[in-house]
Design a protein around this motif. Structure first.
Motif, PDB file in Angstrom:
ATOM      1  N   GLU A  15      -7.636   5.236   4.299  1.00  0.00           N
ATOM      2  CA  GLU A  15      -7.628   5.008   5.738  1.00  0.00           C
ATOM      3  C   GLU A  15      -6.278   5.357   6.360  1.00  0.00           C
ATOM      4  O   GLU A  15      -6.195   5.725   7.508  1.00  0.00           O
ATOM      5  N   ALA A  16      -5.199   5.189   5.605  1.00  0.00           N
ATOM      6  CA  ALA A  16      -3.847   5.426   6.120  1.00  0.00           C
ATOM      7  C   ALA A  16      -3.061   6.241   5.104  1.00  0.00           C
ATOM      8  O   ALA A  16      -2.378   5.689   4.259  1.00  0.00           O
ATOM      9  N   PRO A  17      -3.156   7.579   5.176  1.00  0.00           N
ATOM     10  CA  PRO A  17      -2.495   8.405   4.174  1.00  0.00           C
ATOM     11  C   PRO A  17      -0.975   8.257   4.162  1.00  0.00           C
ATOM     12  O   PRO A  17      -0.350   8.439   3.133  1.00  0.00           O
ATOM     13  N   ALA A  18      -0.374   7.914   5.280  1.00  0.00           N
ATOM     14  CA  ALA A  18       1.078   7.764   5.338  1.00  0.00           C
ATOM     15  C   ALA A  18       1.447   6.289   5.235  1.00  0.00           C
ATOM     16  O   ALA A  18       2.110   5.734   6.098  1.00  0.00           O
ATOM     17  N   LEU A  19       1.021   5.641   4.168  1.00  0.00           N
ATOM     18  CA  LEU A  19       1.282   4.222   3.963  1.00  0.00           C
ATOM     19  C   LEU A  19       2.782   4.014   3.774  1.00  0.00           C
ATOM     20  O   LEU A  19       3.417   4.704   2.989  1.00  0.00           O
ATOM     21  N   SER A  20       3.339   3.091   4.514  1.00  0.00           N
ATOM     22  CA  SER A  20       4.781   2.848   4.423  1.00  0.00           C
ATOM     23  C   SER A  20       5.137   2.310   3.045  1.00  0.00           C
ATOM     24  O   SER A  20       4.308   1.682   2.372  1.00  0.00           O
ATOM     25  N   PRO A  21       6.384   2.520   2.617  1.00  0.00           N
ATOM     26  CA  PRO A  21       6.807   2.001   1.305  1.00  0.00           C
ATOM     27  C   PRO A  21       6.674   0.486   1.201  1.00  0.00           C
ATOM     28  O   PRO A  21       6.334  -0.048   0.149  1.00  0.00           O
ATOM     29  N   SER A  22       6.925  -0.222   2.302  1.00  0.00           N
ATOM     30  CA  SER A  22       6.801  -1.687   2.262  1.00  0.00           C
ATOM     31  C   SER A  22       5.342  -2.103   2.082  1.00  0.00           C
ATOM     32  O   SER A  22       5.044  -3.077   1.394  1.00  0.00           O
ATOM     33  N   ALA A  23       4.411  -1.365   2.682  1.00  0.00           N
ATOM     34  CA  ALA A  23       2.989  -1.670   2.509  1.00  0.00           C
ATOM     35  C   ALA A  23       2.544  -1.348   1.086  1.00  0.00           C
ATOM     36  O   ALA A  23       1.748  -2.086   0.498  1.00  0.00           O
ATOM     37  N   GLN A  24       3.073  -0.265   0.522  1.00  0.00           N
ATOM     38  CA  GLN A  24       2.759   0.064  -0.875  1.00  0.00           C
ATOM     39  C   GLN A  24       3.243  -1.033  -1.803  1.00  0.00           C
ATOM     40  O   GLN A  24       2.554  -1.422  -2.741  1.00  0.00           O
ATOM     41  N   ALA A  25       4.449  -1.551  -1.544  1.00  0.00           N
ATOM     42  CA  ALA A  25       4.993  -2.631  -2.371  1.00  0.00           C
ATOM     43  C   ALA A  25       4.180  -3.912  -2.219  1.00  0.00           C
ATOM     44  O   ALA A  25       4.025  -4.674  -3.173  1.00  0.00           O
ATOM     45  N   ALA A  26       3.647  -4.145  -1.021  1.00  0.00           N
ATOM     46  CA  ALA A  26       2.884  -5.366  -0.775  1.00  0.00           C
ATOM     47  C   ALA A  26       1.549  -5.375  -1.497  1.00  0.00           C
ATOM     48  O   ALA A  26       1.030  -6.455  -1.813  1.00  0.00           O
ATOM     49  N   MET A  27       0.991  -4.215  -1.783  1.00  0.00           N
ATOM     50  CA  MET A  27      -0.347  -4.142  -2.392  1.00  0.00           C
ATOM     51  C   MET A  27      -0.431  -4.924  -3.700  1.00  0.00           C
ATOM     52  O   MET A  27      -1.396  -5.642  -3.936  1.00  0.00           O
ATOM     53  N   LYS A  28       0.570  -4.807  -4.567  1.00  0.00           N
ATOM     54  CA  LYS A  28       0.503  -5.519  -5.848  1.00  0.00           C
ATOM     55  C   LYS A  28       0.576  -7.035  -5.662  1.00  0.00           C
ATOM     56  O   LYS A  28      -0.044  -7.784  -6.397  1.00  0.00           O
ATOM     57  N   PHE A  29       1.282  -7.489  -4.628  1.00  0.00           N
ATOM     58  CA  PHE A  29       1.353  -8.927  -4.366  1.00  0.00           C
ATOM     59  C   PHE A  29       0.060  -9.441  -3.746  1.00  0.00           C
ATOM     60  O   PHE A  29      -0.346 -10.579  -3.993  1.00  0.00           O
ATOM     61  N   ILE A  30      -0.593  -8.610  -2.952  1.00  0.00           N
ATOM     62  CA  ILE A  30      -1.887  -8.984  -2.383  1.00  0.00           C
ATOM     63  C   ILE A  30      -2.906  -9.167  -3.503  1.00  0.00           C
ATOM     64  O   ILE A  30      -3.635 -10.167  -3.548  1.00  0.00           O
ATOM     65  N   VAL A  31      -2.950  -8.212  -4.436  1.00  0.00           N
ATOM     66  CA  VAL A  31      -3.892  -8.297  -5.550  1.00  0.00           C
ATOM     67  C   VAL A  31      -3.555  -9.491  -6.437  1.00  0.00           C
ATOM     68  O   VAL A  31      -4.453 -10.227  -6.872  1.00  0.00           O
ATOM     69  N   THR A  32      -2.268  -9.732  -6.677  1.00  0.00           N
ATOM     70  CA  THR A  32      -1.857 -10.889  -7.482  1.00  0.00           C
ATOM     71  C   THR A  32      -2.297 -12.189  -6.820  1.00  0.00           C
ATOM     72  O   THR A  32      -2.845 -13.078  -7.486  1.00  0.00           O
TER      73      THR A  32
END
Length: 145
Positions: A68-85
């Protein structure tokens, strides 16, 4: 728009964990007539909190989806693993630890062990939600700097 929605979802997730775990449940044990009554009410509230956490994390994953968002910010990329955790911890507490707490309370089992494990996992979920909120709310410098 999506970055604002993700911040609102992360804030709801972290704020609800904070309010319930650090304010509401301690007040139950202070003001209800017996620890058993407070524990029963806390269990119902923690179940509601789990479903709120599952909803917030699933929506966060949808909002931050790379397709949905090909230009995902680095902070959003970092947040993904914490969301899944956080999502995994919420599910594990509800379906793995909580039934064992109920069983230990009824059968005289190791209530302290399961309660401690559940508390540690709740704290882990709180930290994951906090880190998610922190990383998603970071101000990104304008393009070209």
């Amino acid at each position: 728009m999506k970055s604002r929605l993700s911040i609102v979802l992360a804030a709801l997730w972290w704020g609800s964990l904070t309010g319930l775990g650090f304010l509401v449940v301690p007040m139950l044990f202070t003001h209800l007539p017996s620890p058993a009554a407070a524990g029963a009410m806390a269990a119902k509230l923690f179940t509601a909190q789990t479903w709120l956490s599952i909803g917030c994390t699933m929506l966060l994953l949808l909002v931050l989806n790379k397709k949905e968002a090909p230009a995902l910010s680095p902070s959003a990329q970092a947040a993904m693993k914490f969301i899944v955790t956080g999502l995994l911890l919420a599910v594990l507490v509800e379906f793995g630890v909580a039934p064992r707490i109920v069983s230990a309370r009824a059968n005289g089992g190791s209530l302290q062990l399961w309660h401690g494990l559940g508390s540690a996992m709740y704290l882990g979920q709180w930290l994951a939600a906090g880190w998610t909120l922190w990383s998603l709310s970071r101000v990104q410098p304008p393009q070209g700097y």
